[in-house]
Design an enzyme around this catalytic site. Structure first.
Site, PDB file in Angstrom:
ATOM      1  N   LEU A 160       0.802  -1.225   0.000  1.00 37.48           N
ATOM      2  CA  LEU A 160       0.000   0.000   0.000  1.00 37.48           C
ATOM      3  C   LEU A 160       0.835   1.275   0.000  1.00 37.48           C
ATOM      4  O   LEU A 160       0.308   2.364   0.204  1.00 37.48           O
ATOM      5  CB  LEU A 160      -0.970  -0.016   1.187  1.00 37.48           C
ATOM      6  N   CYS A 161       2.134   1.159  -0.258  1.00 35.90           N
ATOM      7  CA  CYS A 161       2.998   2.341  -0.355  1.00 35.90           C
ATOM      8  C   CYS A 161       2.778   3.056  -1.676  1.00 35.90           C
ATOM      9  O   CYS A 161       2.608   2.419  -2.718  1.00 35.90           O
ATOM     10  CB  CYS A 161       4.475   1.941  -0.263  1.00 35.90           C
ATOM     11  N   ASP A 192      24.057 -11.562   2.598  1.00 38.61           N
ATOM     12  CA  ASP A 192      24.176 -12.416   1.415  1.00 38.61           C
ATOM     13  C   ASP A 192      25.623 -12.543   0.943  1.00 38.61           C
ATOM     14  O   ASP A 192      26.087 -13.636   0.644  1.00 38.61           O
ATOM     15  CB  ASP A 192      23.301 -11.872   0.287  1.00 38.61           C
TER      16      ASP A 192
END
Length: 161
Positions: A75-76, A128
């Site tokens: 919803l940004c 990572d």
């Protein structure tokens, strides 16, 4: 108690209508920390990692993360960011890298989520790239530090937050 802005009276999710808001400069700062073995921190600090400049890659990844925030958080609002900055601080005493990100926009809604996404993606990129030498790394303390602009004005995390 205030209502969640992304839920209507029935509890259904919706994107907040910011059409009536004024365009103002908005700034948000967020932080995250990556805790690791001392040897992993040494490799990062000295640039001795076999994958190259891990910090530079994490910085670019964090900037890209901020730019893609509306694709990741349902919803940004998509924002035209005017600036994204990331700083990395090596903490020898705690064997950690502290990341602070700042996002700016001239817009109708804030940039808190973009700043939080920037530091989160930068931290995930550190993990990572270093996991081959240190799988026990931990990402901690992701949070908003400060926001400026908009109707709600200035907010800053206090010592007790």
């Amino acid at each position: 108690m205030s209502q969640f802005t992304h839920l209507d009276k029935t509890g259904a999710a919706h994107m907040v209508d910011v059409g009536g808001k004024d365009v103002t400069e908005r700034i948000a700062r967020a932080r995250a920390s990556v805790y690791m073995q001392a040897e992993t921190l040494r490799l990062l600090r000295e640039g001795g990692h076999k994958k190259g400049d891990v910090i530079a890659v994490a910085r670019v990844a964090g900037i890209q993360g901020a730019k893609k925030c509306s694709d990741l958080i349902p919803l940004c609002h998509p924002l035209m960011l005017t600036s994204v900055k990331l700083d990395f601080d090596f903490d020898e005493a705690n064997s950690a890298v502290h990341i602070e990100g700042q996002c700016k926009v001239a817009g109708k809604t804030g940039v808190e989520m973009e700043a939080l996404t920037a530091v989160s993606v930068a931290a995930l990129t550190l993990y990572d790239m270093c996991k081959a030498v240190d799988r026990g790394m931990e990402i901690r303390n992701i949070g908003l530090v400060e926001k400026l602009g908009g109707k709600s004005g200035h907010w800053q995390r206090g010592e007790t937050d």
